[in-house]
Write an enzyme that holds these catalytic residues in place. Sequence first.
Site, PDB file in Angstrom:
ATOM      1  N   TYR A 126      16.091  34.528  46.913  1.00 30.07           N
ATOM      2  CA  TYR A 126      14.999  35.424  45.929  1.00 30.07           C
ATOM      3  C   TYR A 126      15.055  36.846  46.162  1.00 30.07           C
ATOM      4  CZ  TYR A 126      11.039  36.783  42.933  1.00 30.07           C
ATOM      5  OH  TYR A 126      10.207  37.522  42.215  1.00 30.07           O
TER       6      TYR A 126
HETATM    7  N1  LIG Z   1       5.627  34.862  40.239  1.00 33.65           N
HETATM    8  C1  LIG Z   1       5.222  35.837  41.163  1.00 33.65           C
HETATM    9  O1  LIG Z   1       4.286  35.744  41.829  1.00 33.65           O
HETATM   10  C2  LIG Z   1       6.240  37.161  41.150  1.00 33.65           C
HETATM   11  C3  LIG Z   1       5.692  38.234  41.985  1.00 33.65           C
HETATM   12  C4  LIG Z   1       6.417  39.254  41.926  1.00 33.65           C
HETATM   13  C5  LIG Z   1       7.478  39.474  40.993  1.00 33.65           C
HETATM   14  N2  LIG Z   1       7.760  38.486  40.101  1.00 33.65           N
HETATM   15  C6  LIG Z   1       8.979  38.899  39.125  1.00 33.65           C
HETATM   16  O2  LIG Z   1       8.151  39.212  37.849  1.00 33.65           O
HETATM   17  C7  LIG Z   1       9.114  39.002  36.748  1.00 33.65           C
HETATM   18  C8  LIG Z   1       8.283  38.533  35.509  1.00 33.65           C
HETATM   19  O3  LIG Z   1       7.497  37.461  36.144  1.00 33.65           O
HETATM   20  P1  LIG Z   1       6.721  36.287  34.800  1.00 33.65           P
HETATM   21  O4  LIG Z   1       6.016  35.696  35.528  1.00 33.65           O
HETATM   22  O5  LIG Z   1       6.611  37.174  33.517  1.00 33.65           O
HETATM   23  O6  LIG Z   1       8.275  35.361  34.571  1.00 33.65           O
HETATM   24  P2  LIG Z   1       8.544  34.306  33.446  1.00 33.65           P
HETATM   25  O7  LIG Z   1       7.210  34.033  32.803  1.00 33.65           O
HETATM   26  O8  LIG Z   1       9.261  33.165  34.281  1.00 33.65           O
HETATM   27  O9  LIG Z   1       9.618  34.933  32.469  1.00 33.65           O
HETATM   28  C9  LIG Z   1      10.783  35.073  32.803  1.00 33.65           C
HETATM   29  C10 LIG Z   1      11.638  35.413  31.487  1.00 33.65           C
HETATM   30  O10 LIG Z   1      13.355  35.531  31.863  1.00 33.65           O
HETATM   31  C11 LIG Z   1      13.844  34.827  30.731  1.00 33.65           C
HETATM   32  N3  LIG Z   1      15.233  34.638  31.377  1.00 33.65           N
HETATM   33  C12 LIG Z   1      15.595  33.701  32.041  1.00 33.65           C
HETATM   34  N4  LIG Z   1      16.858  33.643  32.195  1.00 33.65           N
HETATM   35  C13 LIG Z   1      17.205  34.390  31.330  1.00 33.65           C
HETATM   36  C14 LIG Z   1      18.491  34.574  30.652  1.00 33.65           C
HETATM   37  N5  LIG Z   1      19.504  34.160  31.275  1.00 33.65           N
HETATM   38  N6  LIG Z   1      18.762  35.569  29.723  1.00 33.65           N
HETATM   39  C15 LIG Z   1      17.760  36.080  29.165  1.00 33.65           C
HETATM   40  N7  LIG Z   1      16.384  35.883  29.380  1.00 33.65           N
HETATM   41  C16 LIG Z   1      16.159  35.163  30.540  1.00 33.65           C
HETATM   42  C17 LIG Z   1      13.157  33.560  30.469  1.00 33.65           C
HETATM   43  O11 LIG Z   1      13.249  33.200  29.220  1.00 33.65           O
HETATM   44  P3  LIG Z   1      12.533  31.967  28.567  1.00 33.65           P
HETATM   45  O12 LIG Z   1      11.370  32.168  28.298  1.00 33.65           O
HETATM   46  O13 LIG Z   1      13.674  31.494  27.542  1.00 33.65           O
HETATM   47  O14 LIG Z   1      12.743  30.799  29.934  1.00 33.65           O
HETATM   48  C18 LIG Z   1      11.517  34.270  30.599  1.00 33.65           C
HETATM   49  O15 LIG Z   1      11.065  34.370  29.506  1.00 33.65           O
HETATM   50  C19 LIG Z   1      10.303  38.014  37.427  1.00 33.65           C
HETATM   51  O16 LIG Z   1      11.240  38.829  37.544  1.00 33.65           O
HETATM   52  C20 LIG Z   1       9.645  37.605  38.703  1.00 33.65           C
HETATM   53  O17 LIG Z   1      10.713  37.413  39.412  1.00 33.65           O
HETATM   54  C21 LIG Z   1       7.127  37.296  40.269  1.00 33.65           C
END
Ligand SMILES: NC(=O)c1ccc[n+]([C@@H]2O[C@H](COP(=O)([O-])OP(=O)(O)OC[C@H]3O[C@@H](n4cnc5c(N)ncnc54)[C@H](OP(=O)(O)O)[C@@H]3O)[C@@H](O)[C@H]2O)c1
Length: 213
Positions: A126
């Site tokens: 990741y």
């Molecule tokens: N979780 C943590 O603690 C954490 C910490 C730091 C940074 N981040 C980063 O923060 C960002 C946003 O987080 P979040 O919680 O809002 O994420 P999330 O709710 O999982 O949303 C990710 C989105 O990306 C879309 N996606 C996935 N594959 C795709 C594809 N092939 N084409 C187009 N769209 C696609 C998903 O679509 P669907 O809705 O259709 O599934 C979803 O809408 C991510 O990059 C994550 O890595 C996370």
Amino acid sequence: MKVLIIGANGQIGQILAHKLKKSNLHPVAMVRKAEQVDQFKSKDIETVVADLEEDFEYAYDGINAVVFAAGSGGHTGPDKTHLVDRLGAKKAIDLAVKKKVKHFTIVSALGADYNPSEWPDSMKHYYEAKADADKHLMQSGLNFTIVKPGRLTNDPGTNNITLGAEITKESDSIPRTDVATVLEKVIANQKAMNHSLELLSGSTPIDKAVEAL
Ligand SMILES: NC(=O)c1ccc[n+]([C@@H]2O[C@H](COP(=O)([O-])OP(=O)(O)OC[C@H]3O[C@@H](n4cnc5c(N)ncnc54)[C@H](OP(=O)(O)O)[C@@H]3O)[C@@H](O)[C@H]2O)c1
């Protein structure tokens, strides 16, 4: 200014789309399934259906700025992390160059630029993907902002953060709604251009933290 939100159906993406709709910016929500369109359409938010794993150049028509808030999520394996967080982000950056987009903001992750020996094995793929996408953006020639939040929560926003190139940690997490507010404030903002920013909850109001960049 038309802002393409890649990952608009995601948790941060949805909050951001609704925030931008109320601002003087024009959000275009990029979602990957037709059934995800209605929630935006009902709020008069423009949408485009496109998938990062396929051709999505058409999503950039008329776009001035991009926010990449997509991610493969914790429920998928390293293969999807590679395809979405690394290759998808890099393709999105290359298209922004081709289409002469004025500003590209990416949601990365706190720790992605740390020494790889500090990465836990389970997170290596990741952080590698995030770091590679960030590097690609920095070398793209685009005006960029890299936002690297720590652990995300769904707690209510506090509007108080710590933001900077290398922050002193005042907490270990940040609500998604505060991340979305930071994203809104940095779009097309000269103060935020060409910065890579660590982000956690803290004690500085978001406007003040962005103004101080
Ligand atoms: N979780 C943590 O603690 C954490 C910490 C730091 C940074 N981040 C980063 O923060 C960002 C946003 O987080 P979040 O919680 O809002 O994420 P999330 O709710 O999982 O949303 C990710 C989105 O990306 C879309 N996606 C996935 N594959 C795709 C594809 N092939 N084409 C187009 N769209 C696609 C998903 O679509 P669907 O809705 O259709 O599934 C979803 O809408 C991510 O990059 C994550 O890595 C996370």
